[in-house]
Every structure is written in structure tokens, then in C-alpha cells.
Design an enzyme around this catalytic site. Structure first.
Site, PDB file in Angstrom:
ATOM      1  N   HIS A 259       0.711  -0.986   0.040  1.00  0.00           N
ATOM      2  CA  HIS A 259      -0.105   0.070   0.060  1.00  0.00           C
ATOM      3  C   HIS A 259       0.837   1.179   0.068  1.00  0.00           C
ATOM      4  CE1 HIS A 259      -3.070  -2.688   1.906  1.00  0.00           C
ATOM      5  NE2 HIS A 259      -3.435  -2.708   0.650  1.00  0.00           N
TER       6      HIS A 259
ATOM      7  N   ARG B 125      -2.960   4.340  -1.565  1.00  0.00           N
ATOM      8  CA  ARG B 125      -2.971   3.178  -1.007  1.00  0.00           C
ATOM      9  C   ARG B 125      -2.698   2.251  -2.519  1.00  0.00           C
ATOM     10  NH1 ARG B 125      -5.057  -0.229   2.971  1.00  0.00           N
ATOM     11  NH2 ARG B 125      -6.031  -2.066   2.469  1.00  0.00           N
TER      12      ARG B 125
ATOM     13  N   SER C 264      -6.516 -12.683  -0.813  1.00  0.00           N
ATOM     14  CA  SER C 264      -5.443 -13.018  -1.382  1.00  0.00           C
ATOM     15  C   SER C 264      -4.232 -12.006  -1.410  1.00  0.00           C
ATOM     16  CB  SER C 264      -5.671 -13.424  -2.799  1.00  0.00           C
ATOM     17  OG  SER C 264      -6.802 -14.499  -2.915  1.00  0.00           O
ATOM     18  N   THR C 265      -3.329 -12.261  -0.391  1.00  0.00           N
ATOM     19  CA  THR C 265      -2.326 -11.060  -0.112  1.00  0.00           C
ATOM     20  C   THR C 265      -1.020 -11.061  -1.074  1.00  0.00           C
ATOM     21  OG1 THR C 265      -1.323 -12.525   1.458  1.00  0.00           O
ATOM     22  CG2 THR C 265      -2.995 -10.925   2.211  1.00  0.00           C
TER      23      THR C 265
ATOM     24  N   GLU D 246       2.003  -5.823  10.667  1.00  0.00           N
ATOM     25  CA  GLU D 246       1.035  -4.652  10.612  1.00  0.00           C
ATOM     26  C   GLU D 246       1.511  -3.649  11.970  1.00  0.00           C
ATOM     27  OE1 GLU D 246      -1.507  -2.649   8.591  1.00  0.00           O
ATOM     28  OE2 GLU D 246      -2.019  -4.874   8.507  1.00  0.00           O
TER      29      GLU D 246
END
EC number: 3.5.1.15
Lengths: 309, 313
Positions: B23, B65, B167-168, B180
Site C-alpha cells: 500500500h 494506497r 489473497s495477499t 502490521e
């Protein structure tokens, strides 16, 4: 100082979404429009979404910063196909709420903003105006839950570039810290309180109440400091030091840490004692400002009262 | 070592990638990866090839983003095999490229580990995101990191929910690890957040080095927060939000939310209470990017997972 009188302040405009991702103003204006708020006692109220395209896209601006478009020069520049949206919108807002400097302009324009900096509630004034200084003092007494401070820009009207310069007596309410794109309930509640108290002040003023003079402290920007940057790429090479981060309005002295480089070195402040503000404001990276430095000055102001015809 | 658990023999984790800018406005990862692309000394470990990589350069350039679509949702089988080349949305093209370089996803040629660096506007502190409760390598790594940074905290969020998982970028690897760290506004770089992420990565790479050298990690338990439900903002008939996260819930990521607790406050001042059947642990509370994804926060439930003992094969 001798008492000063002003005509009644009966038209107020609340603007939000001047920067489309500063959400307190966006949601407060939407709520006021939904509730069809239009008159509170002697005060007529209009809630205006300043930059609807930027609000739609949840971005600060689409082509250029709307809150820099209200100089006399930009307000009178001819519109062509290549004129940026925000310059056009500024002229529209000036026609609707102004014209700036004329008798037809709204009595008061309050522009709502957020900052990612830890500035609490900060009123921003273009110039010394006894009415708005009284409102500042009034809000300080009515809102004990957050620090209430003021920033005086000292711009002559022709150079004043922000939306609030359109109204006869105006100011911006800048509240942080809040990330772009986020609405925090605690901040929303404070801003709503500030707007409600301001309207309360105006009603009392119009009724004939006298507001005693006094003095207030206001900050005035002296200079700005950029991030340390790589001379070749222009990329920043340090972050605001943890001891400066979130310490807006806390006196910065010679030798105090300012930046912590990515390779672990501390860069210290070497200038005169001043107050940092807008520390680590997201929108200022592109303006090459890590923080502003201000001095704190005391301003005396007289008592005020509505002019009786 | 332990009498009833067999030690799982796993292949060494030689190829490791560190993704930043998935992002483009989450600044810790962008800054760390750019730093390491210029000078990778800090991420060198014996027996490990660590590759720093900016996954979404156009979004980073614009400090946004994403450009066309969220890259961190783009690694679906449909997208990865979609024909169309330059006609495809930018992030789908990027996903295919990343899958070529670091994958293919699901194949033996895929990278061993990918760390994907993210920030959140939520008050989540340091969080590790796990995609499978059966990934013993990752569980052991996360246990190692938690112990290494104690008493500072690093929690584990497990997203294995059949409907809510996504789905990363990191899912291309055999062992995907999400980092994170928050709270940090988009577009802003906070020193404390940047340094916290840096420290977590340091310990993660130390773990991989030790594992590759043959160290055995005994069976352990790992407390995780398992994603349970997505809660949206109350909205009107036009889809506009009509309430905000309540001041009592704001910034209270990972703290128990009990039925009857305040959850939202409408713009005209009314409180909406949580009506669930039991205590949950909310997280991703008031994340800027999730307004458009219809999510005010997710609820999680606490669970203890058991990680088998592991050792390099």
C-alpha cells in the site's frame, strides 16, 4: 482600550471538506445539511461542502490545494479550459459566500480542518480581529477538555489565501491528531461543541451582551523546518525525533532533538527558542515542511458590543 | 525432544523477501525497503538471501494506497492467470509480475518466506498476521519474535476465515508473514513505529538464520487472535455512514468487547451497543482504508495454538 462595536453577526457559514480527506468537517457539514439546520435564534446558518470532488475521492485535493486559491489574484484570474478545478471552485465559493472584502460577504465563515499533528483544538486567524479573538477566549473558557490555542497568520487581505478569508470575520478550526480518511468520535464531538459555542456567542452578542476585553496568547509562525534530505534524490533521510513527535506547542530549545536519521543519528535544533507546530503533518511533506516554528505573543483586545442603530 | 510430538523436519528457508509499499501510503515499509535496497547490511544473515522489494511503485510514487485496485487483494487464482497484459488493471499486472518473480504461488519454486510490511491507522501496536494455523514454521517464528521483544508486546492475528480471508501479496510464498504496525496516519512516517517494525524484522531474520543453521525449536504454544466477524458502520439507505466508532471503543484494539458495551456513536449523539452473544476482541478499529471495504472493525476470539517442534531437514 475603548470598547468597539460591530454590526450584528447574523449570517454564519460552516465549511467542511475544504480538504476532502479531513473527515470531521465532511461529516459535520453532512449532518448539518441532513438536519436542515438553517437558523438558530438571530443567526442564520449555512453548511457548505467546499470541495465535493475531493470529498468524493477522499483526497486532499484533485488538482491543486483549494485552501491556497483565495488570493485576490487567483479569485480574479480568467477561467479557461486548463484552469484547475479548485481555482474554479474557489471563484464559485467566493461568489456564493463573498465576494471577499465586500459588504455582501457572510458575517462569519468557519472552516473546519483536521491535522495529523497533535495540535488539540487550534483556531487559525488571518489577522487580528477583535470579534474572533473574543470567540477564541470564549472557547478557551467553555472547552476545558482539550488545549485550545490560536495561530495568527498575519496576512494582509489581498494575500490571504484561505477560504476563511472570504467572510467578514472568520477563522479556521484545526483539530488533531486525526489521520486522513478517518473520523474519530472524540474529535467530532469537540468540533461540534466548538461550533455550537460559537453560535451561542453570536446569539448573545446580537442580543446586546457586552464581552469584556482582556488579553490572549497567540502563536505566529516565524519559520519552517524541512526534513533532512538526500542531496541527490531529495528523499527524506530522517523522521521527526520521538522527543519532538506529538509535542506541538512545547518550547523547542537549542540542543533539543529534532530528527532521528534512519542510520540512528540525532539531529539537534540549533536555533532560538520557539514553539513547534504542525509537527509531522501529512500534507506538508510535499510542501517540504517537517514543522513550523512560532513565537508566542500576547494580544490585548477591547470589550465589544453589537452596534445599536 | 518432547515425548509425544515428533519434530517436523522442514526445508531450510533460504529465499526470503521483504515487501514494502504494497500500500503506497504505508510509510514504514516503503522507507525500510528503500533503505535496504540502498544498503542491505542490516538484513544480511548467513544462509539467507534476503531480497527487499517495492511491490507497488506507482502507488508509492503517488503516496496512495493503490492506483486501480488493492494489490493486497489481487493475488487470486483468476487474477494470476488473467490474459490481457497492459489492458489489465495496474495492480493485477503487478500481481502477475510478483507471482513470476517470487512464486509461482503454490509451487515448489516459490520463495520460502515473504514479510509484507504494513501500517494501520488503528491502535494495534505490533501485530503479526498469520494465514494458516498449520504453518508450524511461522508459528515458531512468531513465538521467537514475541519472546525476543518481551516485555514489549507483539500479538498474532490469524486470518483463516473462509469468507474474510483474502489473497495477499505475501501469499505467493510458502510461509507468508504480515507485519502490521500502528497507529500511524497514511502518508506519515513516525519514528517509533518505523523502529518497532525494524526490530521485529531483525528478530525474524535472526530466527531464520538459527533455523537454517540447524537449531531445533521445541514444541510451544502460541496465543493467537482468530478473525471471527467483520462489523460495518451503521449506514443509511444511500450507503452513507451514520455513526462513528464510539469513543469508548476507539483505540481499544485487542481489549475485550462485551455484549452491551458501546460500539458506535451516531452523529447526533446516540450510542449503539454491541449485541453479540459473547466477549470478543476487536481489532482494526477505525482503519482509514476499510471505510470503503465496509469494515469498522473485525472481531476476534482468543485461541492457543500448538506448534510442533521443528528442525531443518
Amino acid at each position: 482600550m475603548e470598547q468597539v462595536s460591530f454590526p450584528p453577526l447574523s449570517s454564519v457559514v460552516i465549511c467542511g471538506g475544504t480538504h476532502g480527506n479531513e473527515m470531521t468537517g465532511v461529516y459535520l457539514v453532512r449532518e448539518m445539511q441532513k438536519q436542515k439546520v438553517d437558523k438558530v435564534g438571530s443567526v442564520s446558518i449555512n453548511a457548505v461542502m467546499s470541495n465535493p470532488r475531493a470529498v468524493e475521492a477522499c483526497t486532499r485535493y484533485t488538482e491543486t490545494d483549494l485552501n491556497r486559491c483565495f488570493t485576490d489574484a487567483l479569485l480574479s484570474s480568467p477561467i479557461t479550459d486548463s484552469t484547475p478545478y479548485e481555482v474554479r471552485r474557489a471563484q464559485e465559493l467566493n461568489a456564493q459566500l463573498g465576494p471577499k472584502g465586500s459588504n455582501k460577504a457572510v458575517d462569519m465563515l468557519i472552516d473546519l480542518h483536521n491535522t495529523t499533528s497533535n495540535m488539540g483544538l487550534c483556531l487559525i486567524f488571518d489577522s487580528i480581529d477583535y470579534v474572533t479573538l473574543h470567540i477564541f477566549k470564549y472557547l478557551q473558557s467553555k472547552i476545558p477538555s482539550v488545549p485550545v490555542r490560536s495561530l495568527l497568520l498575519e496576512k494582509p487581505p489581498s494575500e490571504a489565501y484561505s477560504l476563511d478569508s472570504v467572510g467578514k470575520h472568520s477563522f479556521s478550526i484545526e483539530v488533531g491528531p486525526q489521520p486522513n480518511g478517518v473520523v474519530r468520535a472524540d474529535i467530532f464531538n469537540i468540533v461540534k461543541e466548538a461550533v455550537d459555542h460559537t453560535i451561542g456567542f453570536l446569539q448573545e452578542f446580537n442580543r446586546g451582551g457586552t464581552f469584556e476585553g482582556g488579553e490572549v496568547e497567540a502563536f505566529t509562525v516565524v519559520k519552517s523546518v524541512d526534513y533532512p534530505r538526500d542531496p541527490m534524490t531529495g528523499e527524506i533521510t530522517a523522521a521527526i525525533h520521538p522527543q519532538l513527535q506529538d509535542n506541538d506547542f512545547k518550547l523547542l530549545k537549542r540542543g533539543d532533538p529534532m530528527f532521528l536519521s534512519f542510520t540512528g543519528e540525532t539531529v539537534k535544533y540549533e536555533g532560538e527558542e520557539l514553539y513547534p507546530l504542525f509537527v509531522n503533518e501529512c500534507a506538508y511533506y510535499e510542501k517540504k515542511i517537517a514543522f513550523h516554528l512560532a513565537q508566542k505573543l500576547t494580544h490585548k483586545f477591547p470589550s465589544i458590543r453589537v452596534k445599536k442603530d | 525432544m518432547s515425548s509425544y510430538n515428533n519434530t517436523a523436519r522442514l526445508t531450510e528457508a533460504r529465499r526470503v523477501a521483504i515487501f514494502g509499499g504494497t500500500h503506497g501510503n504505508e510509510m514504514s515499509g516503503v522507507t525500510l525497503v528503500n533503505l535496504w535496497m540502498k544498503n542491505s547490511d542490516e538484513i544480511q544473515r548467513k544462509g539467507v538471501e534476503a531480497k527487499p522489494f517495492i511491490t507497488n511503485p506507482k502507488a508509492v510514487e503517488k503516496c496512495t494506497r493503490y492506483v486501480d485496485t488493492d494489490l493486497n487483494r489481487a493475488f487470486t487464482p483468476e487474477n494470476l492467470s488473467a490474459p490481457g497484459g497492459d489492458e489489465l488493471p495496474y495492480e493485477v499486472q503487478r500481481a502477475q509480475e510478483i507471482n513470476r518473480v517470487f512464486g509461482p504461488k503454490g509451487s515448489p519454486d516459490a520463495y520460502d518466506v515473504i514479510f509484507d510490511l504494513h501500517n494501520t491507522t488503528s491502535n494495534m501496536g505490533c501485530t503479526l498476521i498469520l494465514e494458516s494455523s498449520k504453518d508450524h514454521f511461522n508459528l515458531q517464528m512468531m513465538n521467537y519474535i514475541k519472546k525476543a521483544i518481551a516485555p514489549a508486546s507483539c500479538l498474532v492475528l490469524l486470518n483463516e476465515h473462509p469468507l474474510l480471508k483474502y489473497s495477499t501479496s505475501r501469499s505467493v510464498a510458502k510461509h507468508p508473514v504480515g507485519l502490521e504496525v500502528g497507529p500511524q496516519p497514511q502518508g506519515v512516517l513516525r519514528s517509533n513505529i518505523f523502529e518497532a517494525m525494524r526490530v521485529i524484522l531483525k528478530h525474524a531474520l535472526d530466527f531464520i538464520e538459527l533455523f537454517n543453521e540447524g537449531m531445533e525449536f521445541p514444541s510451544c504454544t502460541v496465543e493467537v487472535f482468530r478473525v471471527s466477524e467483520r462489523i460495518d458502520y451503521p449506514r443509511d439507505a444511500n450507503g452513507n455512514i451514520i455513526a462513528m466508532v464510539h469513543p469508548n471503543l476507539q483505540d481499544c484494539d485487542w481489549e475485550p468487547l462485551n455484549p452491551g458495551d458501546p460500539m458506535f456513536q451516531t452523529f447526533d449523539g446516540k450510542t449503539i451497543h454491541y449485541q453479540g452473544s459473547g466477549t470478543v476482541y476487536p481489532t482494526f478499529i477505525n482503519e482509514a482504508a476499510y471505510y470503503e471495504k465496509q469494515q469498522a472493525f473485525v472481531t476476534t476470539r482468543r485461541e492457543t495454538l500448538v506448534a510442533s517442534a521443528i528442525r531443518k531437514a
